[in-house]
Scaffold this active site. Structure first.
Site, PDB file in Angstrom:
ATOM      1  N   THR A   1      32.975   6.583  16.261  1.00 15.58           N
ATOM      2  CA  THR A   1      31.161   6.198  16.337  1.00 15.58           C
ATOM      3  C   THR A   1      30.643   6.095  15.101  1.00 15.58           C
ATOM      4  OG1 THR A   1      30.070   6.653  18.444  1.00 15.58           O
ATOM      5  CG2 THR A   1      28.882   5.324  18.096  1.00 15.58           C
TER       6      THR A   1
ATOM      7  N   ARG B   1      32.998  12.625  11.014  1.00 15.06           N
ATOM      8  CA  ARG B   1      31.754  13.681  11.109  1.00 15.06           C
ATOM      9  C   ARG B   1      32.812  15.809  11.520  1.00 15.06           C
ATOM     10  NH1 ARG B   1      26.462  11.158  14.021  1.00 15.06           N
ATOM     11  NH2 ARG B   1      26.587   9.836  12.201  1.00 15.06           N
TER      12      ARG B   1
ATOM     13  N   SER C   1      23.729  12.403  10.962  1.00 16.89           N
ATOM     14  CA  SER C   1      23.380  12.039  11.494  1.00 16.89           C
ATOM     15  C   SER C   1      22.181  12.961  12.575  1.00 16.89           C
ATOM     16  CB  SER C   1      23.607  10.399  12.644  1.00 16.89           C
ATOM     17  OG  SER C   1      22.817  10.000  13.341  1.00 16.89           O
ATOM     18  N   HIS C   2      22.638  12.879  13.970  1.00 13.97           N
ATOM     19  CA  HIS C   2      21.676  13.581  14.442  1.00 13.97           C
ATOM     20  C   HIS C   2      21.946  14.845  14.795  1.00 13.97           C
ATOM     21  CE1 HIS C   2      24.693  11.278  16.858  1.00 13.97           C
ATOM     22  NE2 HIS C   2      24.642  12.512  17.637  1.00 13.97           N
TER      23      HIS C   2
ATOM     24  N   LYS D   1      30.371   7.557   5.810  1.00 18.59           N
ATOM     25  CA  LYS D   1      30.613   6.979   6.671  1.00 18.59           C
ATOM     26  C   LYS D   1      30.775   5.664   5.823  1.00 18.59           C
ATOM     27  CE  LYS D   1      27.345   5.260   8.273  1.00 18.59           C
ATOM     28  NZ  LYS D   1      25.735   4.661   9.794  1.00 18.59           N
TER      29      LYS D   1
ATOM     30  N   ASP E   1      15.626  11.087  13.117  1.00 19.69           N
ATOM     31  CA  ASP E   1      16.014  11.654  12.811  1.00 19.69           C
ATOM     32  C   ASP E   1      16.749  12.616  11.494  1.00 19.69           C
ATOM     33  OD1 ASP E   1      17.989   9.967  11.934  1.00 19.69           O
ATOM     34  OD2 ASP E   1      19.396   9.797  13.160  1.00 19.69           O
TER      35      ASP E   1
ATOM     36  N   ASP F   1      19.043  11.193   9.634  1.00 19.09           N
ATOM     37  CA  ASP F   1      19.014  10.161   8.271  1.00 19.09           C
ATOM     38  C   ASP F   1      18.545   8.961   8.547  1.00 19.09           C
ATOM     39  OD1 ASP F   1      20.626   9.054  10.630  1.00 19.09           O
ATOM     40  OD2 ASP F   1      22.206   8.511   9.888  1.00 19.09           O
TER      41      ASP F   1
ATOM     42  N   ASP G   1      17.132   6.626  10.510  1.00 20.97           N
ATOM     43  CA  ASP G   1      17.577   5.475  11.517  1.00 20.97           C
ATOM     44  C   ASP G   1      17.677   5.902  12.772  1.00 20.97           C
ATOM     45  OD1 ASP G   1      20.245   7.512  12.165  1.00 20.97           O
ATOM     46  OD2 ASP G   1      21.272   5.842  11.727  1.00 20.97           O
ATOM     47  N   ARG G   2      17.431   6.565  13.412  1.00 20.39           N
ATOM     48  CA  ARG G   2      16.888   7.046  15.036  1.00 20.39           C
ATOM     49  C   ARG G   2      15.354   7.410  14.646  1.00 20.39           C
ATOM     50  NH1 ARG G   2      21.213  10.203  19.061  1.00 20.39           N
ATOM     51  NH2 ARG G   2      23.029   9.087  18.105  1.00 20.39           N
TER      52      ARG G   2
ATOM     53  N   THR H   1      29.400   0.764  22.111  1.00 19.14           N
ATOM     54  CA  THR H   1      27.827   1.293  21.502  1.00 19.14           C
ATOM     55  C   THR H   1      28.148   1.927  19.857  1.00 19.14           C
ATOM     56  OG1 THR H   1      27.886   2.431  23.978  1.00 19.14           O
ATOM     57  CG2 THR H   1      27.366   4.111  21.600  1.00 19.14           C
TER      58      THR H   1
ATOM     59  N   GLU I   1      19.291   0.425  21.081  1.00 22.54           N
ATOM     60  CA  GLU I   1      20.294   1.702  21.407  1.00 22.54           C
ATOM     61  C   GLU I   1      19.405   2.719  22.706  1.00 22.54           C
ATOM     62  OE1 GLU I   1      24.947   1.940  20.384  1.00 22.54           O
ATOM     63  OE2 GLU I   1      23.513   2.419  18.732  1.00 22.54           O
ATOM     64  N   GLU I   2      20.449   2.823  23.569  1.00 21.92           N
ATOM     65  CA  GLU I   2      19.226   4.108  24.589  1.00 21.92           C
ATOM     66  C   GLU I   2      19.372   4.862  23.639  1.00 21.92           C
ATOM     67  OE1 GLU I   2      21.194   6.682  25.048  1.00 21.92           O
ATOM     68  OE2 GLU I   2      23.146   5.624  23.778  1.00 21.92           O
ATOM     69  N   SER I   3      19.875   4.905  22.858  1.00 17.97           N
ATOM     70  CA  SER I   3      19.967   6.399  21.962  1.00 17.97           C
ATOM     71  C   SER I   3      18.653   6.663  20.513  1.00 17.97           C
ATOM     72  CB  SER I   3      21.118   6.630  21.407  1.00 17.97           C
ATOM     73  OG  SER I   3      21.766   5.745  20.297  1.00 17.97           O
TER      74      SER I   3
ATOM     75  N   LYS J   1      20.442   1.049  11.905  1.00 18.13           N
ATOM     76  CA  LYS J   1      18.847   1.018  12.815  1.00 18.13           C
ATOM     77  C   LYS J   1      18.432   1.687  11.905  1.00 18.13           C
ATOM     78  CE  LYS J   1      21.051   5.310  14.874  1.00 18.13           C
ATOM     79  NZ  LYS J   1      22.598   4.925  14.956  1.00 18.13           N
TER      80      LYS J   1
HETATM   81  C1  VG1 Z   1      25.714   8.567  19.387  1.00 23.51           C
HETATM   82  C2  VG1 Z   1      25.407   6.758  20.187  1.00 23.51           C
HETATM   83  C3  VG1 Z   1      25.047   5.857  19.643  1.00 23.51           C
HETATM   84  C4  VG1 Z   1      24.761   6.222  18.454  1.00 23.51           C
HETATM   85  C5  VG1 Z   1      25.702   6.750  17.853  1.00 23.51           C
HETATM   86  C6  VG1 Z   1      25.356   6.651  15.842  1.00 23.51           C
HETATM   87  O1  VG1 Z   1      27.336   7.996  19.688  1.00 23.51           O
HETATM   88  O2  VG1 Z   1      25.176   7.316  21.953  1.00 23.51           O
HETATM   89  O3  VG1 Z   1      24.633   4.756  20.300  1.00 23.51           O
HETATM   90  O4  VG1 Z   1      25.067   4.709  17.577  1.00 23.51           O
HETATM   91  O5  VG1 Z   1      25.370   8.016  18.328  1.00 23.51           O
HETATM   92  O6  VG1 Z   1      24.026   6.900  15.680  1.00 23.51           O
HETATM   93  P1  VG1 Z   1      28.261   8.721  20.748  1.00 23.51           P
HETATM   94  O7  VG1 Z   1      29.661   8.189  20.321  1.00 23.51           O
HETATM   95  O8  VG1 Z   1      27.810  10.200  20.675  1.00 23.51           O
HETATM   96  O9  VG1 Z   1      27.690   8.005  21.692  1.00 23.51           O
HETATM   97  V1  VG1 Z   1      23.916   8.334  14.611  1.00 23.51           V
HETATM   98  O10 VG1 Z   1      21.679   8.361  14.467  1.00 23.51           O
HETATM   99  O11 VG1 Z   1      24.610   9.800  14.930  1.00 23.51           O
HETATM  100  O12 VG1 Z   1      24.245   7.631  13.428  1.00 23.51           O
HETATM  101 CO    CO Z   2      21.124   8.639  13.272  1.00 24.17          CO
END
Ligand code: VG1
Ligand code: CO
Length: 543
Positions: free
Chosen positions: A18, A22, A113-114, A126, A277, A279, A281-282, A344, A363-365, A376
């Site tokens: 996504t 990773r 990221s998270h 990335k 989070d 990085d 962005d969240r 997504t 996004e919902e995340s 983001k």
């Molecule tokens: C998750 C989230 C998605 C987000 C992605 C990257 O992906 O659901 O909404 O864009 O992480 O966010 P997945 O495929 O695990 O559902 V981040 O803050 O990791 O760059």
């Molecule tokens: Co992130």
């Protein structure tokens, strides 16, 4: 020292998900693993003569090692200039800002990221393109294809570049500039928000608690909130990026940011809480004893955007990822602006923003952002909320309740089942997909299914098609259950089940979310036999 060539053999599985590639740190630590991927990337990119590249990461374990590898390879590739954040630090939105501000041809973001960090945690890489946003699928697919053929690494036999002080260095004919990681980003924020109004808000005694979770958001939040906007010292906590995030899991949701939730629900709680989070962005925004769902956050920002200087001329349109609740769709309808539904991942918003069709997306995340960059942006969302609180005089809770009053409440939850065996997860999705054609018109767990499909998206700008983006089950009353597998995990598979039900009745809007969604959980179970397939009684995480 001339460019040197190292023989290598391909690694399996270097397919970006996504949001980039990773893997466990231990995977990245294998000999030439990172080099292979970077070479695959450089091989598919055009000649770098005269071009600028941006490099930075979230400071997690392996960041510094990886940056040195990339700098040497970027010199071998022949970039004119590489801009790298001081200490190797750049948040994801800051990379996007720097790429745009300096007209770079692209940027490399080092982050998972998270996902947790440290020697036993995760690492990631990335590539972002010239608009500052994540590379589109045709690029990531080409990189993956190339990674399966890569036989040679082109690098330079040079010393490590000192990253801790600002300055300019050189490898071969490539100029390496160590830049202030906050500068360009902060400039954009100043142009978007009413800093005077936010300053006055803090002067009036408004209290914010910003938990940077020992990740890269800390320096940005401290510089803007404390140093510039006058929030008291100590407003930003866990503000120093640590290689292992101090053991925290920098995924800002009520489960992982439980310390912040504790503060916000305690007596004498601050007026507003926020977390970002790994990085940065969240974002999670929390009111006093009041959790804000990310989908509602996006809808509130959209509804009030015109009150913020950067968006005072209104929004061209909004976009949300498919599993995100329809709250923002309802706001868009009132505002009479288009609302796009994408798969997504932030990469799908880029074309919509570049073509001027969309200003705000989310996004919902726990991700929200706008066309100020192409990622983001966690701190941006927090500043947006602060600006709204300052100019409306309303609390976080009252802004969300205003949304519910006008549009009803989109009661929403995501249930994650983590680290399940990949074959089982694939089987569950395959069985669901096979059942789809027969579902519309039937009753499942006492509810009438009217829609059952596998979400596919045709990009309205370049016409590219993305299939199998999530199984959607829609009910007669507009409720939805969505099933998809995560593309960011590093252990087995993670099943995500997204549940949404619209509650128009104000008297029922405060029922506990999980109780309100119980019929949809039953439907998901009846359709997918989740317990049996995952071997789990309960989801690992519910947000
Ligand atoms: C998750 C989230 C998605 C987000 C992605 C990257 O992906 O659901 O909404 O864009 O992480 O966010 P997945 O495929 O695990 O559902 V981040 O803050 O990791 O760059
Ligand atoms: Co992130």
């Amino acid at each position: 020292m001339p460019v040197i060539v190292l023989p290598t053999t391909p690694y399996e599985g270097q397919r970006p998900g996504t949001s980039g590639l990773r893997k466990k740190v231990t995977v990245f630590e294998q000999r030439l693993y990172l080099e292979n991927f970077v070479q695959a990337l450089f091989d598919v990119l055009p000649d770098a003569k005269g071009l600028t590249l941006v490099v930075g990461g979230d400071g997690r374990y392996h960041n510094r090692v990886a940056i040195q590898v990339i700098l040497r390879m970027a010199a071998a590739k022949g970039y004119a200039r590489v801009l790298v954040g001081q200490g190797g630090i750049l948040s994801t939105p800051a990379v996007s800002a720097v790429v745009r501000r300096h007209a770079a041809s692209g940027g490399i973001v080092l982050s998972a990221s998270h996902n947790p960090g440290g020697p036993d945690g995760d690492f990631g890489i990335k590539y972002n393109v010239a608009n500052g946003g994540p590379a589109p699928e045709k690029v990531t697919q080409a990189v993956y294809a190339r990674s399966r053929e890569v036989r040679e690494i082109h690098t330079c036999d040079s010393e490590d570049v000192p990253l801790d002080a600002l300055g300019t260095h050189r490898i071969e004919s490539t100029e390496l500039v160590v830049i202030d990681p906050v500068l360009d980003y902060a400039n954009i924020m100043r142009g978007l928000f009413d800093f005077d109004a936010i300053r006055k808000l803090f002067q009036s005694g408004f209290r914010l608690r910003f938990d940077a979770m020992n990740a890269v958001g800390g320096p940005y939040a401290k510089a803007l909130l404390e140093d510039e906007l006058g929030a008291p010292v100590g407003t930003v906590v866990n503000a120093t990026p640590l290689e292992d995030f101090g053991g925290l899991h920098p995924d800002p949701n009520p489960v992982n940011a439980e310390d912040l939730i504790g503060h916000m629900f305690a007596e004498g709680a601050p007026d507003m809480g926020a977390a970002s989070d790994g990085d940065a962005d969240r974002n999670m925004v929390v009111g006093r004893s009041f959790v804000v769902s990310p989908s509602d956050s996006l809808a509130v920002l959209a509804a009030h955007a015109a009150k913020v200087p950067g968006y005072s001329r209104g929004l061209a349109g909004v976009a949300r990822s498919m599993p995100t609740s329809t709250a923002v769709d309802r706001v868009a309808k009132t505002l009479k602006i288009p609302c796009f539904e994408t798969p997504t991942g932030w990469k799908f918003f880029g074309n919509l923003m570049d073509s001027g069709q969309v200003t705000l997306c989310g996004e919902e995340s726990y991700g929200t952002g706008s066309n100020h960059v192409r990622e983001k942006d966690g701190l941006w969302a927090v500043l947006f909320w602060l600006n709204l609180v300052a100019v409306t005089g309303q609390s976080v809770e009252s802004l969300v309740r205003g949304l519910w009053r006008e549009h009803g409440r989109c009661v929403y939850s995501r249930h994650d089942y983590e680290a399940i065996p990949t074959e089982r997860a694939d089987q569950l999705m395959a069985d669901l997909r096979a059942a789809l054609p027969g579902l519309p018109g039937t009753q499942v767990a006492g509810q009438s299914v009217v829609l059952a499909d596998d979400f596919a998206y045709t990009d309205p700008v370049d016409g590219s098609v993305s299939q199998q983006q999530g199984v959607r089950i829609g009910l007669a009353d507009g409720s939805r259950v969505v099933f998809r597998l995560s593309g960011t995990g590093t252990e087995g598979a993670t099943l995500r089940i997204y549940l949404e039900r619209h509650e128009a009745d104000p008297a029922r809007q405060d029922l506990p979310v999980q109780q309100s969604l119980k019929p949809l959980v039953d439907l998901a179970e009846a359709l997918a036999h989740v317990h049996q397939a995952t071997g789990m009684e309960q989801p690992t995480v519910m947000t």
